[in-house]
Write an enzyme that holds these catalytic residues in place. Structure first.
Site, PDB file in Angstrom:
ATOM      1  N   GLY A  20      -3.261  -3.363 -17.322  1.00  0.00           N
ATOM      2  CA  GLY A  20      -2.767  -4.732 -17.313  1.00  0.00           C
ATOM      3  C   GLY A  20      -3.856  -5.781 -17.269  1.00  0.00           C
ATOM      4  N   TYR A  22       4.144  12.685 -13.606  1.00  0.00           N
ATOM      5  CA  TYR A  22       4.646  11.314 -13.489  1.00  0.00           C
ATOM      6  C   TYR A  22       5.888  11.216 -12.621  1.00  0.00           C
ATOM      7  CZ  TYR A  22       1.647  10.280 -17.545  1.00  0.00           C
ATOM      8  OH  TYR A  22       0.598  10.133 -18.407  1.00  0.00           O
TER       9      TYR A  22
END
Length: 345
Positions: free
Chosen positions: A238, A53
């Protein structure tokens, strides 16, 4: 906040886990610290990261997410009050900038040592294998198709032996899997039992209203073998916020910035999301609240990994812990699922 325990341990974790993969790319260090402060204040004590990440993976940003967590731990002195999970990246072109040696003993040791330095801690509570080394159907691939050119050789025992040495060294406490399938999970359990090696206690896989494939073989494995699901992408990048359906997504929304992340944006997934949105609105909820509450209530879920780019999103996500879906709403959800099952595997 509600709490569970990591299976086969006495480690208490919040049912909501704070995901972090936007920190260092979509979010600054200051914003990451704000999210950590707010989540901790609301009772979240479980933080998930990975050496890969932030995403999308890049040589320029690799490791910055964990560095942000590390500076927060140093600033606040709260290391003993939080549970930290991280992951070693698997093989592939996507991670060639990290290493190309897979889960070899040297790779695992290097990955853990570097992650401890980034996190500014002496130990990681839960260390996970980010995805299998072998070729299998992960990351949205619906069906398994054997590849005769797959050069992977069975190394389940070797991996567990290496992880055992890291546990004995005090660098990690427990181990988990991620993006794993039923066969791989059972092979790790077999080697663990046969050779008295560390036992995986969790599996971090995608799970949401648009991706319920875990409910196949893995749900039974989870139940009978006591391996808890750490559900990631419960909001389907999302999509299950409804913002893309309604056309009010911000310019810095994930799918606007990174349109190649289209796993949850196909025609069937969009249609299913529209139907779920109607159920939520008909029952006085936002789609985000309903989507997260659904995951929170599943019996095999140990913790639900939420992620946000704004404090407003984070608040709504964490507040989902107080939403209880009625049997009627669950029935309506299952009606959609039966009509459009797993449109984003």
């Amino acid at each position: 906040m509600k709490y569970t325990t990591l299976p086969n341990t006495n480690i208490k974790v919040s049912k909501i886990c704070l995901g972090s993969m936007t920190w260092g790319n979509q979010n600054t260090e200051a914003e990451g610290h704000q999210q950590l402060d707010y989540a901790f204040e609301k009772g979240v004590n479980f933080i998930d990261t990975a050496e890969l990440y932030p995403v999308p993976a890049s040589p320029d940003t690799q490791g910055k997410t964990s560095e942000i967590i590390g500076t927060w731990l140093k600033k606040t002195g709260k290391r003993d009050q939080v549970i930290i999970a991280s992951k070693i990246a698997g093989n592939g072109d996507y991670t060639a900038h990290i290493r190309t040696t897979g889960f070899s003993p040297a790779s695992i040791k290097e990955a853990i040592d570097l992650e401890l330095k980034r996190l500014q801690t002496d130990y990681i509570d839960l260390y996970q294998l980010h995805w299998p080394e072998r070729e299998t159907n992960t990351f949205g691939t619906r069906d398994y198709k054997p590849n005769e050119n797959d050069k992977w050789e069975d190394n389940f025992k070797e991996v567990l032996v290496t992880l055992q040495s890291q546990i004995k060294a005090g660098k990690i406490r427990h181990i988990g899997l991620s993006n794993e399938k039923a066969w791989g999970t059972m092979r790790y359990l077999q080697e663990s039992k046969t050779n008295n090696l560390p036992r995986p206690i969790t599996i971090q896989n995608a799970y949401s209203l648009l991706c319920r494939t875990f409910e196949g073989d893995l749900a039974e494995v989870s139940h009978r073998e006591n391996i808890g699901l750490l559900a990631y992408s419960p909001m389907a990048f999302g999509v299950l916020s409804g913002k893309y359906i309604k056309g009010n997504a911000a310019d810095n929304a994930r799918l606007k910035l990174f349109p190649r992340f289209a796993r949850y944006s196909g025609e069937q997934a969009t249609e299913a999301a529209k139907r779920y949105l109607k159920i939520a609105e008909d029952n006085g909820m936002t789609l985000a609240q309903m989507s997260l509450a659904f995951v929170n209530q599943r019996p095999f879920v140990t913790s639900n990994i939420i992620g946000a780019t704004t404090l407003e999103q984070l608040k709504e996500n964490i507040d989902s812990i107080d939403v209880i879906l009625s049997n009627e709403v669950l029935s309506q959800i299952n009606d959609v699922h039966h009509t459009i099952p797993n449109p984003a595997p």
